[in-house]
Write a protein that holds these residues in place. Structure first.
Motif, PDB file in Angstrom:
ATOM      1  N   PHE A 106       0.338  40.589   1.650  1.00  0.00           N
ATOM      2  CA  PHE A 106      -0.132  41.911   2.088  1.00  0.00           C
ATOM      3  C   PHE A 106      -1.555  42.136   1.603  1.00  0.00           C
ATOM      4  N   ALA A 107      -1.804  41.811   0.341  1.00  0.00           N
ATOM      5  CA  ALA A 107      -3.143  42.004  -0.214  1.00  0.00           C
ATOM      6  C   ALA A 107      -4.155  41.048   0.397  1.00  0.00           C
ATOM      7  N   ALA A 108      -3.738  39.835   0.723  1.00  0.00           N
ATOM      8  CA  ALA A 108      -4.665  38.858   1.301  1.00  0.00           C
ATOM      9  C   ALA A 108      -5.092  39.250   2.711  1.00  0.00           C
ATOM     10  N   GLY A 109      -4.217  39.901   3.448  1.00  0.00           N
ATOM     11  CA  GLY A 109      -4.544  40.227   4.828  1.00  0.00           C
ATOM     12  C   GLY A 109      -5.083  41.615   5.056  1.00  0.00           C
ATOM     13  N   VAL A 110      -5.076  42.453   4.042  1.00  0.00           N
ATOM     14  CA  VAL A 110      -5.508  43.843   4.247  1.00  0.00           C
ATOM     15  C   VAL A 110      -7.035  43.970   4.260  1.00  0.00           C
ATOM     16  N   TRP A 111      -7.760  42.963   3.866  1.00  0.00           N
ATOM     17  CA  TRP A 111      -9.215  43.068   3.793  1.00  0.00           C
ATOM     18  C   TRP A 111      -9.865  43.437   5.137  1.00  0.00           C
ATOM     19  N   PRO A 112      -9.486  42.825   6.264  1.00  0.00           N
ATOM     20  CA  PRO A 112     -10.161  43.219   7.514  1.00  0.00           C
ATOM     21  C   PRO A 112      -9.919  44.682   7.917  1.00  0.00           C
ATOM     22  N   VAL A 113      -8.815  45.264   7.494  1.00  0.00           N
ATOM     23  CA  VAL A 113      -8.503  46.633   7.914  1.00  0.00           C
ATOM     24  C   VAL A 113      -8.752  47.659   6.808  1.00  0.00           C
ATOM     25  N   SER A 114      -9.310  47.211   5.687  1.00  0.00           N
ATOM     26  CA  SER A 114      -9.450  48.131   4.549  1.00  0.00           C
ATOM     27  C   SER A 114     -10.534  49.180   4.756  1.00  0.00           C
ATOM     28  N   GLY A 115     -11.534  48.877   5.555  1.00  0.00           N
ATOM     29  CA  GLY A 115     -12.550  49.883   5.872  1.00  0.00           C
ATOM     30  C   GLY A 115     -13.629  50.051   4.825  1.00  0.00           C
ATOM     31  N   GLY A 116     -13.781  49.092   3.946  1.00  0.00           N
ATOM     32  CA  GLY A 116     -14.839  49.197   2.943  1.00  0.00           C
ATOM     33  C   GLY A 116     -16.200  48.906   3.547  1.00  0.00           C
ATOM     34  N   SER A 117     -17.241  49.494   2.947  1.00  0.00           N
ATOM     35  CA  SER A 117     -18.596  49.233   3.419  1.00  0.00           C
ATOM     36  C   SER A 117     -19.562  49.441   2.257  1.00  0.00           C
ATOM     37  N   GLY A 118     -20.748  48.916   2.401  1.00  0.00           N
ATOM     38  CA  GLY A 118     -21.762  49.145   1.391  1.00  0.00           C
ATOM     39  C   GLY A 118     -21.792  48.086   0.310  1.00  0.00           C
ATOM     40  N   GLY A 119     -21.617  46.825   0.663  1.00  0.00           N
ATOM     41  CA  GLY A 119     -21.717  45.746  -0.304  1.00  0.00           C
ATOM     42  C   GLY A 119     -20.374  45.395  -0.929  1.00  0.00           C
ATOM     43  N   PHE A 120     -20.474  44.599  -1.995  1.00  0.00           N
ATOM     44  CA  PHE A 120     -19.273  44.095  -2.640  1.00  0.00           C
ATOM     45  C   PHE A 120     -18.438  45.212  -3.256  1.00  0.00           C
ATOM     46  N   ALA A 121     -19.078  46.131  -3.947  1.00  0.00           N
ATOM     47  CA  ALA A 121     -18.347  47.233  -4.590  1.00  0.00           C
ATOM     48  C   ALA A 121     -17.656  48.114  -3.549  1.00  0.00           C
ATOM     49  N   GLY A 122     -18.293  48.344  -2.423  1.00  0.00           N
ATOM     50  CA  GLY A 122     -17.680  49.145  -1.356  1.00  0.00           C
ATOM     51  C   GLY A 122     -16.475  48.450  -0.744  1.00  0.00           C
ATOM     52  N   GLU A 123     -16.571  47.124  -0.581  1.00  0.00           N
ATOM     53  CA  GLU A 123     -15.437  46.358  -0.051  1.00  0.00           C
ATOM     54  C   GLU A 123     -14.255  46.395  -1.026  1.00  0.00           C
ATOM     55  N   VAL A 124     -14.531  46.246  -2.297  1.00  0.00           N
ATOM     56  CA  VAL A 124     -13.464  46.290  -3.307  1.00  0.00           C
ATOM     57  C   VAL A 124     -12.825  47.674  -3.344  1.00  0.00           C
ATOM     58  N   MET A 125     -13.646  48.713  -3.268  1.00  0.00           N
ATOM     59  CA  MET A 125     -13.110  50.085  -3.258  1.00  0.00           C
ATOM     60  C   MET A 125     -12.239  50.323  -2.028  1.00  0.00           C
ATOM     61  N   GLY A 126     -12.671  49.833  -0.865  1.00  0.00           N
ATOM     62  CA  GLY A 126     -11.864  49.962   0.350  1.00  0.00           C
ATOM     63  C   GLY A 126     -10.560  49.199   0.242  1.00  0.00           C
ATOM     64  N   LEU A 127     -10.603  48.015  -0.352  1.00  0.00           N
ATOM     65  CA  LEU A 127      -9.403  47.207  -0.531  1.00  0.00           C
ATOM     66  C   LEU A 127      -8.413  47.884  -1.480  1.00  0.00           C
ATOM     67  N   VAL A 128      -8.889  48.374  -2.594  1.00  0.00           N
ATOM     68  CA  VAL A 128      -8.020  49.058  -3.557  1.00  0.00           C
ATOM     69  C   VAL A 128      -7.464  50.346  -2.947  1.00  0.00           C
ATOM     70  N   SER A 129      -8.280  51.062  -2.203  1.00  0.00           N
ATOM     71  CA  SER A 129      -7.805  52.292  -1.562  1.00  0.00           C
ATOM     72  C   SER A 129      -6.725  51.992  -0.524  1.00  0.00           C
TER      73      SER A 129
END
Length: 167
Positions: A106-129
């Motif tokens: 679940f965690a491995a596949g949620v990255w494309p739909v997580s909606g993070g933006s704004g660099g690495f920190a934004g992607e991680v925040m979107g993934l955790v959210s």
């Protein structure tokens, strides 16, 4: 004077072969319906089950992003059959890995739909959210995998403990 006739004496190996044939005829399994026979019966190792689940969920996440505008509802809904298929297709020796690999997938596949933006920190925040806000789907899929695993293990133990019929 009485006449004695010789009777046919069979070799013990022939008698045991006949008994074995009778036993297998008694225990012959019933043919499964055509729909059940067509289902795939792969046997994945623990690592293979984890890779299958992660690859399937990453593919589902990408397709969800393309087709459904990154809907986490669709992603979570499609996670349930992937978790069930992983639990059904893993080898009996590796049953414990199915409920472990489900949340990882679940965690491995949620990255494309997580909606993070704004660099690495934004992607991680979107993934955790995404993981925290849709933990219900994560728990449901893990529960499905765990229940299937428990039932399969109980069936395996029941088969081992069945008394053997003596003919």
């Amino acid at each position: 004077m009485e006449r004695y006739e010789a009777r046919a004496v069979r070799h013990p190996a022939e008698r045991s072969a006949e008994r074995t044939a009778e036993r297998t005829a008694e225990r012959a399994p019933q043919r499964a319906p055509a729909a059940v026979r067509r289902l795939p019966r792969p046997r994945l190792t623990g690592l293979g089950g984890g890779l299958f689940a992660c690859a399937a969920m990453f593919l589902i996440g990408g397709l969800d992003w393309l087709l459904f505008d990154a809907s986490l509802f669709v992603y979570g809904l499609l996670f349930l059959p992937v978790a069930a298929a992983t639990a059904l297709w893993v080898r009996p020796a590796d049953l414990i890995t199915a409920p472990i690999t489900a949340p990882i997938a679940f965690a491995a596949g949620v990255w494309p739909v997580s909606g993070g933006s704004g660099g690495f920190a934004g992607e991680v925040m979107g993934l955790v959210s995404a993981l925290s806000l849709h933990a219900g789907w994560l728990y449901a899929g893990t529960l499905v995998a765990a229940l299937i695993t428990v039932v399969r293990k109980a069936v395996l133990i029941g088969r081992r403990r069945m008394p053997r019929r003596v003919a």
